[in-house]
Scaffold this motif. Structure first.
Motif, mmCIF file in Angstrom:
data_model
loop_
_atom_site.group_PDB
_atom_site.id
_atom_site.type_symbol
_atom_site.label_atom_id
_atom_site.label_comp_id
_atom_site.label_asym_id
_atom_site.label_seq_id
_atom_site.Cartn_x
_atom_site.Cartn_y
_atom_site.Cartn_z
ATOM 1 N N THR A 36 0.834 -1.207 0.000
ATOM 2 C CA THR A 36 0.000 0.000 0.000
ATOM 3 C C THR A 36 0.863 1.250 0.000
ATOM 4 N N ALA A 37 1.921 1.236 0.804
ATOM 5 C CA ALA A 37 2.839 2.385 0.846
ATOM 6 C C ALA A 37 3.512 2.588 -0.504
ATOM 7 N N GLU A 38 3.895 1.498 -1.164
ATOM 8 C CA GLU A 38 4.520 1.609 -2.484
ATOM 9 C C GLU A 38 3.552 2.205 -3.498
ATOM 10 N N ALA A 39 2.273 1.812 -3.429
ATOM 11 C CA ALA A 39 1.275 2.354 -4.348
ATOM 12 C C ALA A 39 1.079 3.849 -4.117
ATOM 13 N N LEU A 40 1.020 4.270 -2.850
ATOM 14 C CA LEU A 40 0.840 5.694 -2.546
ATOM 15 C C LEU A 40 2.070 6.504 -2.936
ATOM 16 N N ALA A 41 3.260 5.946 -2.724
ATOM 17 C CA ALA A 41 4.482 6.645 -3.139
ATOM 18 C C ALA A 41 4.492 6.827 -4.661
ATOM 19 N N TYR A 42 4.024 5.820 -5.383
ATOM 20 C CA TYR A 42 3.928 5.922 -6.846
ATOM 21 C C TYR A 42 2.948 7.031 -7.237
ATOM 22 N N LEU A 43 1.795 7.089 -6.565
ATOM 23 C CA LEU A 43 0.825 8.140 -6.861
ATOM 24 C C LEU A 43 1.431 9.520 -6.649
ATOM 25 N N HIS A 44 2.103 9.694 -5.514
ATOM 26 C CA HIS A 44 2.689 10.997 -5.206
ATOM 27 C C HIS A 44 3.763 11.367 -6.228
ATOM 28 N N ALA A 45 4.518 10.378 -6.697
ATOM 29 C CA ALA A 45 5.531 10.648 -7.722
ATOM 30 C C ALA A 45 4.882 11.084 -9.037
ATOM 31 N N LYS A 46 3.652 10.623 -9.273
ATOM 32 C CA LYS A 46 2.908 10.987 -10.481
ATOM 33 C C LYS A 46 2.054 12.234 -10.283
ATOM 34 N N GLY A 47 2.200 12.873 -9.132
ATOM 35 C CA GLY A 47 1.454 14.108 -8.889
ATOM 36 C C GLY A 47 -0.005 13.891 -8.554
ATOM 37 N N VAL A 48 -0.331 12.809 -7.853
ATOM 38 C CA VAL A 48 -1.714 12.500 -7.494
ATOM 39 C C VAL A 48 -1.806 12.271 -5.990
ATOM 40 N N ILE A 49 -2.772 12.891 -5.337
ATOM 41 C CA ILE A 49 -3.082 12.626 -3.931
ATOM 42 C C ILE A 49 -4.356 11.796 -3.903
ATOM 43 N N HIS A 50 -4.317 10.646 -3.233
ATOM 44 C CA HIS A 50 -5.473 9.746 -3.231
ATOM 45 C C HIS A 50 -6.658 10.361 -2.505
ATOM 46 N N ARG A 51 -6.440 10.872 -1.306
ATOM 47 C CA ARG A 51 -7.421 11.641 -0.547
ATOM 48 C C ARG A 51 -8.473 10.797 0.176
ATOM 49 N N ASP A 52 -8.480 9.489 -0.046
ATOM 50 C CA ASP A 52 -9.436 8.646 0.672
ATOM 51 C C ASP A 52 -8.798 7.300 0.995
ATOM 52 N N VAL A 53 -7.594 7.343 1.564
ATOM 53 C CA VAL A 53 -6.871 6.126 1.932
ATOM 54 C C VAL A 53 -7.528 5.521 3.172
ATOM 55 N N LYS A 54 -7.982 4.287 3.064
ATOM 56 C CA LYS A 54 -8.594 3.583 4.184
ATOM 57 C C LYS A 54 -8.626 2.098 3.859
ATOM 58 N N THR A 55 -8.830 1.268 4.868
ATOM 59 C CA THR A 55 -8.785 -0.182 4.667
ATOM 60 C C THR A 55 -9.929 -0.673 3.794
ATOM 61 N N ASN A 56 -11.015 0.079 3.699
ATOM 62 C CA ASN A 56 -12.107 -0.298 2.801
ATOM 63 C C ASN A 56 -11.753 -0.078 1.340
ATOM 64 N N ASN A 57 -10.734 0.726 1.078
ATOM 65 C CA ASN A 57 -10.303 0.995 -0.295
ATOM 66 C C ASN A 57 -9.029 0.240 -0.663
ATOM 67 N N ILE A 58 -8.613 -0.698 0.177
ATOM 68 C CA ILE A 58 -7.460 -1.553 -0.121
ATOM 69 C C ILE A 58 -7.989 -2.959 -0.367
ATOM 70 N N LEU A 59 -7.978 -3.375 -1.624
ATOM 71 C CA LEU A 59 -8.494 -4.684 -2.000
ATOM 72 C C LEU A 59 -7.379 -5.723 -1.974
ATOM 73 N N LEU A 60 -7.772 -6.990 -1.864
ATOM 74 C CA LEU A 60 -6.811 -8.091 -1.824
ATOM 75 C C LEU A 60 -7.185 -9.144 -2.863
ATOM 76 N N ASP A 61 -6.174 -9.618 -3.607
ATOM 77 C CA ASP A 61 -6.452 -10.701 -4.554
ATOM 78 C C ASP A 61 -6.326 -12.044 -3.830
#
Length: 682
Positions: free
Chosen positions: A466-491
């Motif tokens: 999850t941290a790697e995904a958010l770091a990638y977003l920030h590097a691309k100039g995007v703030i997720h703004r709704d980070v929570k366990t309900n928005n983290i899916l698992l395969d």
């Protein structure tokens, strides 16, 4: 005769002259720059901010309704409807106060016979309250045969008078049938204390000092947001009873909510109305010409071959405007097209894929819509998000999610397959299907695919990915703004897929923040975002800190069934860590007490969460730093660490998380590692 443009020029000039002569009444030599200080302290209450003023924050920095008297240096006092209250607690995130009557503080008698009422637009009754009525200067009837339990005495003009307390709606007590009272005061108390008071009337003074809950709302919230968006800070001119916008040590050129702005708006509106009327006349004339022209062409079209180039152009232009999405639905629907580079599906396709949106296909429900499982004709299993409404706000969120996900590719971000056409009857998004539910489902035991509540290695891996995904977003100039366990899916392999980008915002590298009204899920929203209306990448860091403590504790981010101070999980985590009570906070299932390696890693994650949850965003680490710390903690889970538990007897005091400072350069993990090395070498 004046032309339309000449008339507009004259009106505009008149408005500007009026505007330039407008003055704002403020205290002489007022240092407006003091309002730029975002937080202040008042008595025992710390980190207060707009709309509150008091202490070192002058009254012109906020509305008069929120001015606090801090002169006694103990607790702030607030006057509401001519009654003074002690402010026990302020929750700026939930916009709630805990207040107690000043005249009834450590006292059950009063000569302020005014009821506590909160039915205005600014202050309203909060949840969890029960009414209490106090009766004074009462004459007891001879029919009273024994002393009532709710009797207490007050002195007035040297005489002792009977007084009574009555819990609940008024009147409901037999005592009122046999006594006559000249005065009474109604005041709320906390509902959980009401039952105790009924059973033990001697607790009256203590119950009054516990206060009650009040909701507050700043009536100038919109004007303040507009001011912040323009780069200013919010203030208030009490003489003119209007909000002001402050830039440096002077008023901004265009205060967001002054009466002048209203006058300008009215004048410009009149001109605009005139322009609209003339435009409508012109449109009608042009429309009639076009109809006549089309009638003439229609007879010619009967003899002309059909055009083969009438298709919907593909586009990857991420700056396509909202208006283009809402354009006329008279255009032909193409057999297949692309929108921002993703496939466009017809409503009928997705209706068929989800069996007419059958309730048995529902995967979950959120704030913006319901998600259904579906199967496309090509065999792909997908998740279809169906927005509740198609109003302008929902359309904006829909477009926002499409634009952002269309250009992002990361193994830990959910993949967007496509969406409905801009002319579709409903707004539908089509994602890859992630079969194993959300992290919240597993932590709270709602998943049917998991026989346990996720072992520690999986939880730590969830944190890393999850941290790697958010770091990638920030590097691309995007703030997720709704980070929570309900928005983290698992395969099926418990690999992370971060989802739901409806609230996400573009965040160019050259800007420090984005001014916007706070949005997100209660319990996860950055408290400084609530105070300053400034969204930054550190807002995601705070939300991720809440996710970390959820992974450690298996507790929900907000739970009103917990003790009042622990309703918000972030606050609970901070308190437990600072009080060296990590053992009480960690989910017992993880093996914190049994396994030294898990204990060490959990402790490291707890310290990282502590840093992420700091009130001041500058103290929080970046997501890149978070990733590096988590990778370091994860790499420590090896044979060496587990062999260490066989030869090392861990002392009980080493199992308790030390009280840490958010700015300390030495991490708890480092202390554990160095401590282990010493013990091992000895």
């Amino acid at each position: 005769m004046l032309s339309l443009s000449s008339t507009t020029t004259i009106i505009t000039a008149t408005i500007l002259v009026f505007y330039l002569h407008h003055t704002t009444s403020l205290p002489p030599h007022a240092q407006l720059s003091t309002c730029h200080v975002t937080s202040f302290n008042c008595g025992t209450i710390t980190n207060l901010s707009y709309p509150f003023t008091g202490g070192d924050r002058p009254s012109f920095c906020g509305p008069p309704q929120f001015h606090l008297n801090c002169q006694n240096g103990i607790v702030p006092e607030l006057i509401i409807s001519s009654v003074s209250y002690r402010v026990i607690h302020v929750n700026s995130e939930a916009h709630t106060l805990n207040l107690a009557r000043l005249d009834l503080w450590n006292e059950t008698c009063t000569n302020v016979y005014v009821n506590s009422t909160f039915d205005g637009p600014t202050f309203s009754y909060g949840s969890g309250n029960q009414n209490l009525t106090l009766f004074y200067e009462c004459e007891a009837s001879s029919r009273i045969t024994e002393t009532p339990e709710n009797l207490f005495h007050c002195w007035s003009n040297g005489d002792k008078n009977n007084s009574y307390s009555l819990v609940g709606p008024f009147p409901l007590d037999p005592i009122l049938e046999v006594v006559e009272c000249d005065e009474h005061v109604k005041v709320p108390i906390l509902i959980e204390l009401a039952d105790r008071l009924v059973k033990n009337r001697s607790l009256l003074g203590e119950v009054l000092m516990k206060g009650f809950n009040v909701n507050y709302m700043n009536p100038y919230e919109t004007e303040c947001f507009e001011c912040l968006a323009s780069g200013g800070v919010c203030g208030f001119d009490s003489d003119n009873d209007e909000p002001i916008c402050i830039c440096g040590d002077q008023l901004c050129a265009t205060p967001g909510s002054s009466k002048v702005a209203v006058a300008i708006g009215a004048s410009v509106g009149a001109v605009g109305a005139l322009v609209v009327i003339l435009g409508c006349v012109y449109f009608v004339l042009q429309r009639r010409r076009k109809i006549a022209y089309n009638k003439q062409r229609s007879s010619m079209d009967l003899f002309m071959p059909p055009s083969s180039g009438d298709t919907f152009a593909s586009t990857t232009n991420t700056s396509q405007s909202l208006s283009s999405y809402q354009s006329s639905n008279t255009d032909p629907m193409p057999p297949r097209s692309n929108y921002f580079g993703v496939q466009v599906f017809t409503y009928e396709e997705l209706e068929e894929a989800t069996k007419n949106f059958d309730s048995s296909k529902e995967l979950g429900e959120g704030g913006f819509g319901t998600v259904y499982k579906g199967e496309l004709k090509d065999g792909r299993v997908v998740a279809v998000k169906r927005h509740y409404e198609s109003n302008s706000r929902r359309i904006e969120q829909f477009m926002n999610e499409v634009q952002i996900l269309a250009r992002l590719r990361h193994k830990s971000l959910v993949t967007l397959f496509g969406c409905t056409h801009r002319h579709s009857r409903e707004l539908l998004l089509v994602y890859e299907f992630i079969p194993n539910g959300t992290v919240a489902d597993h932590l709270q035991g709602r998943s049917t695919k998991s026989t346990n509540l996720l072992p520690w290695p999986i939880r730590l891996n969830i944190a890393v990915e999850t941290a790697e995904a958010l770091a990638y977003l920030h590097a691309k100039g995007v703030i997720h703004r709704d980070v929570k366990t309900n928005n983290i899916l698992l395969d099926d392999n418990f690999r992370v897929k971060v989802a739901d980008f409806g609230l996400s915002r573009d965040f160019p590298n050259h800007v420090t923040h984005v001014s916007t009204a706070p949005q997100g899920t209660p319990g996860y929203v950055d408290p400084e975002y609530y105070q300053s209306y400034q969204l930054t990448d550190k807002s995601d860091v705070y939300s991720f800190g809440v996710v970390l403590v959820e992974l450690i504790s298996s507790l929900q981010a907000v739970d009103i069934n917990r003790n009042r101070s622990d309703v918000n999980l972030a606050n609970m985590a901070i308190n437990k860590i600072q009080n060296q009570e990590l053992l009480e906070f960690v989910d017992p299932y993880l093996g914190f007490e049994r396994d030294y390696a898990i204990r060490r890693m959990t402790t490291g994650v707890a310290e990282l969460a502590f840093r992420c949850l700091q009130q001041e965003r500058e103290i929080r680490p970046s997501m890149n730093e978070v990733v590096e710390i988590l990778r370091g903690i994860n790499s420590s889970d090896g044979l060496g660490a587990r062999e260490e538990t066989k030869v090392l007897e861990v002392r009980t005091d080493e199992a308790i998380l030390l009280k840490v400072s958010p700015v300390s350069p030495d991490s708890v993990v480092d202390k554990w590692v160095s401590g282990s090395s010493v013990s091992n070498s000895s």
